[in-house]
Design an enzyme around this catalytic site. Structure first.
Site, PDB file in Angstrom:
ATOM      1  N   GLY A 214     -13.524  28.815   4.900  1.00 25.95           N
ATOM      2  CA  GLY A 214     -13.970  27.442   5.055  1.00 25.95           C
ATOM      3  C   GLY A 214     -14.801  27.239   6.296  1.00 25.95           C
ATOM      4  N   GLY A 234     -26.461  23.905   1.088  1.00 24.56           N
ATOM      5  CA  GLY A 234     -25.282  23.055   0.982  1.00 24.56           C
ATOM      6  C   GLY A 234     -25.588  21.627   1.359  1.00 24.56           C
ATOM      7  N   SER A 235     -24.571  20.920   1.801  1.00 22.49           N
ATOM      8  CA  SER A 235     -24.700  19.488   2.065  1.00 22.49           C
ATOM      9  C   SER A 235     -25.527  19.227   3.317  1.00 22.49           C
ATOM     10  CB  SER A 235     -23.318  18.860   2.231  1.00 22.49           C
ATOM     11  OG  SER A 235     -22.737  19.229   3.474  1.00 22.49           O
ATOM     12  N   GLU A 256     -31.477  24.619   3.222  1.00 18.14           N
ATOM     13  CA  GLU A 256     -31.814  23.818   2.046  1.00 18.14           C
ATOM     14  C   GLU A 256     -30.617  22.922   1.743  1.00 18.14           C
ATOM     15  OE1 GLU A 256     -32.576  24.166  -2.653  1.00 18.14           O
ATOM     16  OE2 GLU A 256     -33.712  25.584  -1.433  1.00 18.14           O
ATOM     17  N   LEU A 257     -30.847  21.615   1.784  1.00 17.30           N
ATOM     18  CA  LEU A 257     -29.742  20.664   1.810  1.00 17.30           C
ATOM     19  C   LEU A 257     -29.770  19.752   0.584  1.00 17.30           C
ATOM     20  CD1 LEU A 257     -30.053  19.915   5.627  1.00 17.30           C
ATOM     21  CD2 LEU A 257     -28.812  21.756   4.489  1.00 17.30           C
ATOM     22  N   GLY A 258     -29.207  18.565   0.706  1.00 14.92           N
ATOM     23  CA  GLY A 258     -29.045  17.680  -0.445  1.00 14.92           C
ATOM     24  C   GLY A 258     -30.329  16.983  -0.846  1.00 14.92           C
ATOM     25  N   CYS A 290     -28.287  20.151  -6.445  1.00 12.73           N
ATOM     26  CA  CYS A 290     -29.023  19.430  -5.407  1.00 12.73           C
ATOM     27  C   CYS A 290     -30.350  18.891  -5.922  1.00 12.73           C
ATOM     28  CB  CYS A 290     -29.243  20.313  -4.189  1.00 12.73           C
ATOM     29  SG  CYS A 290     -30.199  21.814  -4.518  1.00 12.73           S
ATOM     30  N   GLU A 384     -26.463  10.711  -2.524  1.00 10.43           N
ATOM     31  CA  GLU A 384     -26.415  11.840  -3.453  1.00 10.43           C
ATOM     32  C   GLU A 384     -25.063  11.793  -4.162  1.00 10.43           C
ATOM     33  OE1 GLU A 384     -27.527  16.553  -3.528  1.00 10.43           O
ATOM     34  OE2 GLU A 384     -26.444  15.804  -1.771  1.00 10.43           O
ATOM     35  N   PHE A 386     -23.827  13.783  -6.900  1.00  7.13           N
ATOM     36  CA  PHE A 386     -23.247  15.063  -7.323  1.00  7.13           C
ATOM     37  C   PHE A 386     -22.255  14.853  -8.458  1.00  7.13           C
ATOM     38  CE2 PHE A 386     -23.099  19.554  -5.723  1.00  7.13           C
ATOM     39  CZ  PHE A 386     -24.455  19.629  -5.459  1.00  7.13           C
TER      40      PHE A 386
END
Length: 489
Positions: A214, A234-235, A256-258, A290, A384, A386
């Site tokens: 984690g 990820g976020s 590379e994000l949301g 995403c 976002e 999801f």
């Protein structure tokens, strides 16, 4: 129990992969089937000490790997592809069970990963430098690419196989070692399977590590002084934290994000075709992508027809266990995420949005949902989601469509549907997005086109055949002369 022939559970049970299979220092993580909650095994959880030890092993192994001729590095990647083709069906099944995706999506991940690794292998045979000009007689000047060293790759749970491949392959091809931290919710399909593939393909020991865990594991990976680059998908929230730490350490970070991606539907389209594309863009993998179509911006004169078609298509979709039958949507990944989708839908409805289809769930199985009268300020417009929610906003003019599309700080993907290509291009030219598709929906992944976002969607560093050499190497300037020149001092 055995999950796949490639990766039987007795090999990786309660283990991490770091110079071989070994016990992780932070306990274990359950491997669950998302549709049923069934535990398929448990994987080791890497501690901060495990990360440090792995980085040291990787840094040592990387030196010999960088000295290996590029074509030979490429051959090992091509052998991994051959094995991937042999085991593709079982890998796709594991993706379905561990992520809750439907079978075609699992199969697509395998197909895309094959192409990513093949193109990565090709990168190993490309020129690594150029002879540059020099204004001094007798000086030979070369600019060459050299590996970064150790690359840390942190991947999400939603498309774990493909999103690992696009970083692992070019990193290894260009002479780097890789430390992969898959999301704990998909550690087998996002990590174990690659460890087994590269083992069988003959990758030298110590070059590739799988370190499930984690936030503590990820933080240790980002901060380790032997890790020279972080590739993160990820976020936005976590990406901002990683970017802040990496920036302070002057460490390269590819983020590379949301996204809250607009799908603009103009009044000259084939409405049925546009609604079909829009449904796919919002509901593929339960909207847990995403690049999902987060906002349907529809021109006023065709809005009623578009909404009718979208609702009709939505109500025809089936939800269920994708491993046991042919369904259109599987489960949301966990209760926390399902509850968040609930919140966004309920809060938007309380502010005036109308639910015309779906809007309810049975545990993790969320019915595909269409909401209309969604306006700026509502959670369904701003956040976002999801989840499988198509939020429809109506506009009057092309200028208004552009303004609505750009009315947030994300900038991953945008799409425009129109029968007038010039008109669509004029709109596309004004959109704040790293990726723009004309006459297609928003969810598209190809190794050939730069993948990356602007604003809260990332820092613009892209994965592609055009950019991978830049992302995973450093330029080094080397000059030479036959003898030392004379200087005034």
């Amino acid at each position: 129990m055995s999950v796949t022939e490639l990766a039987p559970a007795d090999v990786w049970r309660d283990k991490i992969y770091s110079g071989g299979w070994k016990t992780g220092g932070a306990g274990t993580i359950p491997v669950t089937e998302k549709a049923t909650g069934e535990q398929m095994g448990s994987i080791g959880c890497a501690s901060a000490a495990d990360v440090s030890a792995a980085a040291a092993i990787a840094a040592d192994a990387q030196r010999a790997w960088a000295a290996t001729p590029g074509p030979q590095r490429g051959d090992i990647l091509r052998e991994a592809v051959r094995l991937l083709q042999v085991h593709g069906d079982e890998i796709a099944r594991q993706i379905v069970r561990e992520t809750g995706s439907i079978r075609p999506k699992g199969q697509l991940e395998v197909k895309l990963a094959i192409r990513e690794i093949l193109e990565g292998a090709a990168l190993a045979s490309q020129p690594t430098g150029v002879i540059t000009a020099s204004d001094a007689r007798g000086r030979h000047s070369v600019a060459r690419r050299i590996p970064l060293g150790v690359v840390g790759v942190i991947t999400p749970w939603n498309s774990p196989f493909i999103l690992a491949a696009r970083a692992i392959a070019p990193a290894l091809a260009t002479g780097n070692a890789v430390l992969l931290k898959p999301d704990p919710q998909s550690s087998v399909s996002g990590g174990v399977l690659y460890a087994r593939l590269f083992e069988a393909a003959g990758l030298p020991e110590g070059l590739f590590h799988v370190l499930p865990g984690g936030a503590e594991t990820g933080d240790a990976l980002v901060r380790d002084p032997l890790v020279n680059m972080i590739s993160f998908t990820g976020s936005t929230r976590v990406g901002q934290q990683i970017g802040a730490v990496a920036g302070g350490l002057l460490k390269r970070a590819n983020l590379e994000l949301g996204g809250k991606n607009p799908y603009i539907v103009l009044d000259d389209v084939d409405v049925e075709a546009a609604a079909s594309a829009g449904a796919w863009g919002s509901f593929l993998h339960q909207g847990q992508v995403c690049m999902s179509a987060g906002r349907h911006l529809v021109q006023e004169s065709i809005a009623d027809a578009y909404i009718e078609s979208l609702v009709r298509r939505t109500r025809a979709l089936t939800v269920g266990d994708p491993f046991k039958g042919d369904v259109h949507l599987g489960p949301i990944v966990n209760e926390r995420q399902a509850a968040n989708v609930d919140r966004i839908v309920a809060d938007s409805a309380s502010q005036g949005a109308k639910i015309l289809a779906g809007g309810t769930r049975d545990g993790l199985f969320f019915k595909p949902t269409v909401m209309v009268d969604v306006v700026p300020g509502m959670p369904a417009f701003e956040e976002e989601i999801f989840g499988p929610v198509a939020a429809v906003t109506v506009f009057k003019t092309d200028d208004e469509a552009v303004a609505l599309a750009n009315q947030n700080r994300y900038g991953l993907v945008a799409a425009v549907a129109s029968s007038d290509l010039r008109r669509a291009q004029q709109i596309a030219d004004q959109l704040h997005a790293g990726i723009v598709h004309i006459n297609d929906q928003t969810v598209m992944h190809e190794v050939f086109g730069p993948m990356g976002g602007l604003g809260l969607s990332g820092n613009g560093h892209n994965y592609s055949t055009l950019t991978n050499a830049d992302q995973f190497t450093e330029w080094q300037w080397v000059t030479s002369r036959e003898s030392l020149p004379a200087y005034p001092f």
